[in-house]
Enzyme design. Structure first.
Site, PDB file in Angstrom:
ATOM      1  N   LEU A  55     -58.632   2.374  -7.188  1.00 24.51           N
ATOM      2  CA  LEU A  55     -59.095   2.579  -8.556  1.00 24.51           C
ATOM      3  C   LEU A  55     -58.029   2.105  -9.530  1.00 24.51           C
ATOM      4  CD1 LEU A  55     -60.559   6.217  -8.325  1.00 24.51           C
ATOM      5  CD2 LEU A  55     -61.763   4.046  -7.954  1.00 24.51           C
ATOM      6  N   ASP A  56     -58.472   1.626 -10.698  1.00 25.85           N
ATOM      7  CA  ASP A  56     -57.532   1.292 -11.758  1.00 25.85           C
ATOM      8  C   ASP A  56     -56.767   2.545 -12.180  1.00 25.85           C
ATOM      9  OD1 ASP A  56     -58.428  -1.331 -11.800  1.00 25.85           O
ATOM     10  OD2 ASP A  56     -59.910  -0.953 -13.383  1.00 25.85           O
ATOM     11  N   ARG A  57     -55.635   2.338 -12.826  1.00 26.42           N
ATOM     12  CA  ARG A  57     -54.787   3.461 -13.247  1.00 26.42           C
ATOM     13  C   ARG A  57     -55.568   4.467 -14.092  1.00 26.42           C
ATOM     14  NH1 ARG A  57     -51.219   5.119 -17.488  1.00 26.42           N
ATOM     15  NH2 ARG A  57     -52.191   3.583 -18.848  1.00 26.42           N
ATOM     16  N   THR A  59     -58.866   4.902 -14.262  1.00 23.66           N
ATOM     17  CA  THR A  59     -60.093   5.409 -13.647  1.00 23.66           C
ATOM     18  C   THR A  59     -59.798   6.660 -12.835  1.00 23.66           C
ATOM     19  OG1 THR A  59     -60.941   3.146 -13.493  1.00 23.66           O
ATOM     20  CG2 THR A  59     -62.032   4.818 -12.154  1.00 23.66           C
ATOM     21  N   ARG A 106     -66.705  -2.815 -15.471  1.00 25.32           N
ATOM     22  CA  ARG A 106     -66.317  -2.927 -16.884  1.00 25.32           C
ATOM     23  C   ARG A 106     -66.825  -4.230 -17.493  1.00 25.32           C
ATOM     24  NH1 ARG A 106     -60.021  -2.024 -16.302  1.00 25.32           N
ATOM     25  NH2 ARG A 106     -60.037  -2.252 -18.589  1.00 25.32           N
TER      26      ARG A 106
END
Length: 243
Positions: free
Chosen positions: A56-58, A60, A168
Site C-alpha cells: 500500500l502507498d504510505r 493508504t 487513484r
C-alpha cells in the site's frame, strides 16, 4: 498495531495511514516491514521471514497480507499472478457519480515517459502503457458543509490488475478524484508544495484531508478466511455518519 491477525504462515495487518511499507531512505524512519521484523523476531530467528504480499502507498490505510515463510510467500505470489487474491478498497471521492457501477479499462504508464512531469512517479492513461482495469461501485453519496457546498461519494473499488496508483488514476479519469489526493486531485502542484512546505492551512482548504482517502477494506482468497476492515476513524469522521 491496532489489529494483527496471526496464522502459522502469514499475518494480516490493519495498517494505519502515513506508515511506509518498506524503507525508502537510510534515515531510520518507521516502516511496516521493520516493525514486523521486530514483532516476529523469534520466528525469523527460527528460519522465518517477512514478505509483504500486497503493498500500500504510505497514505493508504487498511489490510496488508504478510507471508511468514518462504513457502507461503511463493503460494501468495502465485495467487497474485493468477489474480486469485481479491482486493477491495473504499475511497471517498469528489462529486456524485451519475452511475452506480462502472468498469474503467484504461492502460497506465509513467507520465514522464511520454511528456514532461514534475513528479517522477505520476501515472497517466496512455495507449502504450500496461493494461489496467478497475471496477467501481457507489456505496453512498453525501453532502458536506463546506464554503462551496461540496458533494462527495464513497466508492468501492475492485482492481482487476495491480498497477501503480491504479485506483487513484482511474477515479480521476472519470471525474471523481479521491479527496486529499495531492497528485491526482485538483492540482498536482499541491504535492510539490507539500514536499516543500509540509502541511499548511492553504493545503487543508484545498484538499480537505491530510492524506488521500483510500482504504484497503477487504482481502479474499478462495478456500481461506475473508478479511475485512471498516473505514478508519479519520475517514469515517469525514463522512459524518453517512456511511
Amino acid at each position: 498495531f491496532r489489529r494483527v491477525l496471526f496464522r502459522s504462515d502469514y499475518v494480516v495487518v490493519n495498517k494505519p495511514p502515513f506508515l511506509l511499507i518498506h524503507p525508502t531512505k537510510p534515515n531510520g524512519a518507521p516502516t511496516l516491514w521493520k516493525q514486523l521484523r521486530e514483532l516476529l523476531a523469534f520466528e525469523i530467528a527460527s528460519g522465518g521471514q517477512v514478505s509483504i504480499v500486497n503493498r500500500l502507498d504510505r497514505e493508504t490505510s487498511g489490510l496488508v497480507l504478510v507471508a511468514k515463510t518462504a513457502a507461503a510467500a511463493r503460494d501468495f505470489g502465485l495467487l497474485m499472478q493468477q489474480r486469485s487474491l481479491r482486493k477491495e478498497y473504499l475511497a471517498i471521492v469528489w462529486g456524485w457519480p451519475t452511475w452506480e457501477q462502472k468498469l474503467v479499462d484504461a492502460p497506465l504508464d509513467r507520465q514522464g515517459k511520454h511528456q514532461h512531469s514534475a513528479i517522477w512517479l505520476k501515472q497517466v492513461i496512455h495507449a502504450a502503457g500496461a493494461p489496467a482495469q478497475t471496477e467501481f461501485f457507489v456505496e453512498c453519496r453525501f453532502g458536506k458543509t463546506t464554503p462551496s457546498g461540496d458533494r462527495f461519494s464513497v466508492i468501492r473499488a475492485i482492481p482487476r490488475t495491480g498497477r501503480t496508483h491504479q485506483i487513484r488514476v482511474h477515479l480521476a479519469s472519470v471525474g471523481h478524484p479521491i479527496v486529499g489526493d495531492k497528485i491526482y486531485g485538483p492540482d498536482e502542484q499541491s504535492y510539490l508544495r507539500f514536499i516543500k512546505t509540509g502541511w499548511t492551512h492553504e493545503l487543508q482548504q484545498q484538499l480537505l484531508l491530510p492524506r488521500h482517502a483510500l482504504h484497503s477494506a477487504k482481502l479474499a482468497i478462495e478456500g481461506k478466511p475473508e478479511w475485512t476492515s471498516a473505514l478508519p476513524a479519520d475517514l469515517a469522521e469525514f463522512c459524518s455518519g453517512s456511511f
